[in-house]
Design a protein around this motif. Structure first.
Motif, PDB file in Angstrom:
ATOM      1  N   THR A   1      71.769  43.490  37.243  1.00  0.00           N
ATOM      2  CA  THR A   1      71.701  44.183  38.520  1.00  0.00           C
ATOM      3  C   THR A   1      71.489  45.669  38.280  1.00  0.00           C
ATOM      4  O   THR A   1      72.037  46.231  37.329  1.00  0.00           O
TER       5      THR A   1
ATOM      6  N   GLN B   1      68.201  42.793  41.709  1.00  0.00           N
ATOM      7  CA  GLN B   1      68.855  41.886  40.770  1.00  0.00           C
ATOM      8  C   GLN B   1      67.801  40.923  40.254  1.00  0.00           C
ATOM      9  O   GLN B   1      66.943  40.451  41.021  1.00  0.00           O
TER      10      GLN B   1
ATOM     11  N   TRP C   1      67.191  37.405  37.902  1.00  0.00           N
ATOM     12  CA  TRP C   1      67.749  36.217  37.257  1.00  0.00           C
ATOM     13  C   TRP C   1      66.640  35.550  36.454  1.00  0.00           C
ATOM     14  O   TRP C   1      65.497  35.479  36.910  1.00  0.00           O
TER      15      TRP C   1
ATOM     16  N   TRP D   1      72.637  45.175  51.108  1.00  0.00           N
ATOM     17  CA  TRP D   1      72.896  44.524  49.818  1.00  0.00           C
ATOM     18  C   TRP D   1      74.122  43.613  49.852  1.00  0.00           C
ATOM     19  O   TRP D   1      74.057  42.455  49.440  1.00  0.00           O
ATOM     20  N   ASP D   2      75.244  44.127  50.338  1.00  0.00           N
ATOM     21  CA  ASP D   2      76.483  43.336  50.340  1.00  0.00           C
ATOM     22  C   ASP D   2      76.357  42.071  51.177  1.00  0.00           C
ATOM     23  O   ASP D   2      77.025  41.072  50.905  1.00  0.00           O
TER      24      ASP D   2
ATOM     25  N   VAL E   1      73.677  39.563  48.744  1.00  0.00           N
ATOM     26  CA  VAL E   1      73.757  39.309  47.305  1.00  0.00           C
ATOM     27  C   VAL E   1      74.437  37.981  46.976  1.00  0.00           C
ATOM     28  O   VAL E   1      74.017  37.270  46.052  1.00  0.00           O
ATOM     29  N   ASP E   2      75.475  37.589  47.719  1.00  0.00           N
ATOM     30  CA  ASP E   2      76.151  36.316  47.415  1.00  0.00           C
ATOM     31  C   ASP E   2      75.227  35.126  47.658  1.00  0.00           C
ATOM     32  O   ASP E   2      75.178  34.188  46.846  1.00  0.00           O
ATOM     33  N   SER E   3      74.496  35.157  48.773  1.00  0.00           N
ATOM     34  CA  SER E   3      73.593  34.036  49.046  1.00  0.00           C
ATOM     35  C   SER E   3      72.407  34.045  48.081  1.00  0.00           C
ATOM     36  O   SER E   3      71.868  32.989  47.740  1.00  0.00           O
TER      37      SER E   3
ATOM     38  N   ASN F   1      72.658  34.941  44.914  1.00  0.00           N
ATOM     39  CA  ASN F   1      73.220  34.305  43.719  1.00  0.00           C
ATOM     40  C   ASN F   1      73.281  32.790  43.882  1.00  0.00           C
ATOM     41  O   ASN F   1      73.079  32.045  42.917  1.00  0.00           O
ATOM     42  N   ALA F   2      73.554  32.338  45.108  1.00  0.00           N
ATOM     43  CA  ALA F   2      73.586  30.892  45.370  1.00  0.00           C
ATOM     44  C   ALA F   2      72.202  30.273  45.195  1.00  0.00           C
ATOM     45  O   ALA F   2      72.076  29.141  44.712  1.00  0.00           O
TER      46      ALA F   2
END
Length: 196
Positions: free
Chosen positions: A143, A152, A154, A174-175, A178-180, A182-183
């Motif tokens: 990141t 970010q 991957w 961003w907040d 970012v979690d979705s 990563n999912a």
């Protein structure tokens, strides 16, 4: 004179404004309102792209699929080689599967160095980390953030095939994404062209 003036003001303003001359203006206002209520949302929906069905795999090329969480929309760009997903102003680009040529750890280290050395942006780069997808394949991610944006990257590989996912986002959202994102990376599945 005062009596005549008094008679005119005795009629409510809403009734006084309704006359043959005001019908055209009212029709114009009605058409304008309908345009913003009906037409603009329809245009917005068509420009945004295809809504993704939660729990349904999205094919990325022939040998790869992902499962985007709610909120992600497919960007319908027929000229793009990669699959592009959009969410709240953030964009994720997913490349089709290609032959793997080195480990994900080596590739993500190269990506981190490239971000740190970017002459066009002052990125603050985190140390790369590794993860495992739900299909059991190894992945690595890094990141980077600047004053106004974040990214970010991957890289996921099953040993034979690999893919790269890149998230670009304004810091303001961003907040929330970012979690979705990563999912989505964790859902990468090399499927040999067969969707589950």
């Amino acid at each position: 004179m005062a009596a005549a003036h008094q008679r005119r003001s005795a009629v409510p303003l809403s009734v006084a404004l309704l006359n043959k001359q005001s019908i055209g203006g009212a029709a114009a206002i009605l058409l304008c309102a309908l345009f913003f209520i009906v037409v603009v949302p329809a245009i917005n929906d068509s420009v945004q792209g295809e809504d993704l069905t939660v729990g349904t795999s999205l094919a990325v090329g022939e040998d790869l699929s992902v499962n985007p969480p709610p909120g992600w929309v497919l960007d319908e760009d027929p000229t793009a080689d990669s699959t592009i997903l959009i969410n709240s102003g953030a964009q994720m680009v997913i490349t089709p599967a290609t032959d793997a040529f080195t480990t994900v750890a080596d590739q993500i280290t190269t990506m981190a160095t490239s971000l740190a050395d970017d002459p066009d942006n002052s990125w603050v780069v985190t140390p790369p980390t590794t993860f495992v997808t739900t299909a059991g394949d190894p992945g690595a991610t890094v990141t980077a953030q600047s004053k106004e944006s974040a990214t970010q990257i991957w890289i996921v590989s099953n040993g034979d095939l690999q893919t790269t996912l890149v998230l670009s986002s304004p810091l303001a959202v961003w907040d929330g994404v970012v979690d979705s994102a990563n999912a989505i990376a964790a859902s990468v599945n090399f499927n040999g062209g067969q969707l589950p």
